[in-house]
Design a protein around this motif. Structure first.
Motif, PDB file in Angstrom:
ATOM      1  N   GLU A  64      -7.706   2.811  -5.710  1.00  0.00           N
ATOM      2  CA  GLU A  64      -8.225   2.933  -4.355  1.00  0.00           C
ATOM      3  C   GLU A  64      -8.961   1.640  -4.002  1.00  0.00           C
ATOM      4  O   GLU A  64      -9.746   1.131  -4.803  1.00  0.00           O
ATOM      5  CB  GLU A  64      -9.169   4.127  -4.252  1.00  0.00           C
ATOM      6  CG  GLU A  64      -9.568   4.440  -2.827  1.00  0.00           C
ATOM      7  CD  GLU A  64     -10.360   5.731  -2.730  1.00  0.00           C
ATOM      8  OE1 GLU A  64      -9.815   6.708  -2.203  1.00  0.00           O
ATOM      9  OE2 GLU A  64     -11.514   5.745  -3.199  1.00  0.00           O
ATOM     10  N   VAL A 118      -3.306   1.633  -3.509  1.00  0.00           N
ATOM     11  CA  VAL A 118      -2.312   0.604  -3.777  1.00  0.00           C
ATOM     12  C   VAL A 118      -1.733   0.817  -5.165  1.00  0.00           C
ATOM     13  O   VAL A 118      -2.337   1.461  -6.019  1.00  0.00           O
ATOM     14  CB  VAL A 118      -2.904  -0.823  -3.671  1.00  0.00           C
ATOM     15  CG1 VAL A 118      -3.317  -1.134  -2.250  1.00  0.00           C
ATOM     16  CG2 VAL A 118      -4.065  -1.024  -4.619  1.00  0.00           C
ATOM     17  N   LEU A 147     -10.204  -1.203   2.947  1.00  0.00           N
ATOM     18  CA  LEU A 147      -9.515  -1.965   3.980  1.00  0.00           C
ATOM     19  C   LEU A 147     -10.488  -2.475   5.042  1.00  0.00           C
ATOM     20  O   LEU A 147     -10.074  -2.882   6.116  1.00  0.00           O
ATOM     21  CB  LEU A 147      -8.450  -1.095   4.671  1.00  0.00           C
ATOM     22  CG  LEU A 147      -7.270  -0.662   3.817  1.00  0.00           C
ATOM     23  CD1 LEU A 147      -6.363   0.248   4.623  1.00  0.00           C
ATOM     24  CD2 LEU A 147      -6.502  -1.869   3.307  1.00  0.00           C
ATOM     25  N   ALA A 153      -7.625   2.858   1.054  1.00  0.00           N
ATOM     26  CA  ALA A 153      -6.183   2.964   0.853  1.00  0.00           C
ATOM     27  C   ALA A 153      -5.892   3.038  -0.635  1.00  0.00           C
ATOM     28  O   ALA A 153      -6.721   2.646  -1.465  1.00  0.00           O
ATOM     29  CB  ALA A 153      -5.467   1.773   1.462  1.00  0.00           C
ATOM     30  N   MET A 185       0.841  -1.172   0.000  1.00  0.00           N
ATOM     31  CA  MET A 185       0.000   0.000   0.000  1.00  0.00           C
ATOM     32  C   MET A 185       0.884   1.232   0.000  1.00  0.00           C
ATOM     33  O   MET A 185       1.911   1.247   0.656  1.00  0.00           O
ATOM     34  CB  MET A 185      -0.876   0.013   1.244  1.00  0.00           C
ATOM     35  CG  MET A 185      -2.045  -0.906   1.168  1.00  0.00           C
ATOM     36  SD  MET A 185      -3.177  -0.701   2.550  1.00  0.00           S
ATOM     37  CE  MET A 185      -2.146  -0.290   3.890  1.00  0.00           C
ATOM     38  N   ALA A 216      -9.154  -5.331   0.060  1.00  0.00           N
ATOM     39  CA  ALA A 216      -8.003  -6.053   0.585  1.00  0.00           C
ATOM     40  C   ALA A 216      -8.557  -7.231   1.377  1.00  0.00           C
ATOM     41  O   ALA A 216      -9.401  -7.059   2.250  1.00  0.00           O
ATOM     42  CB  ALA A 216      -7.162  -5.156   1.482  1.00  0.00           C
TER      43      ALA A 216
END
Length: 69
Positions: free
Chosen positions: A20, A12, A23, A10, A1, A42
């Protein structure tokens, strides 16, 4: 990340493409961690050594496909 954002989001880097992700399922992730991503979420953290091996395998597959064209 590469960046933590508000609301369990988050940023990545997926091979040079920044995306985007959520999480919501992996609250313990931090900048610099490797995460397994599926459909914008994720799903879990991955060990850095395992991540490097996986990225190398993807690179080999990409090169093999390019050579076969």
């Amino acid at each position: 990340m590469v960046e933590l954002r508000e609301n369990d989001l988050a940023l990545v880097d997926l091979g040079g493409i920044r995306k985007e992700i959520s999480l919501a399922l992996v609250s313990a992730a931090n900048v610099g961690d490797y995460v397994i991503v599926h459909v914008g979420y994720a799903l879990g953290l991955i060990d850095p050594e395992e991540a490097q091996r996986t990225l190398e395998m993807f690179g080999e597959l990409s090169r093999a496909q390019a050579e076969s064209l």
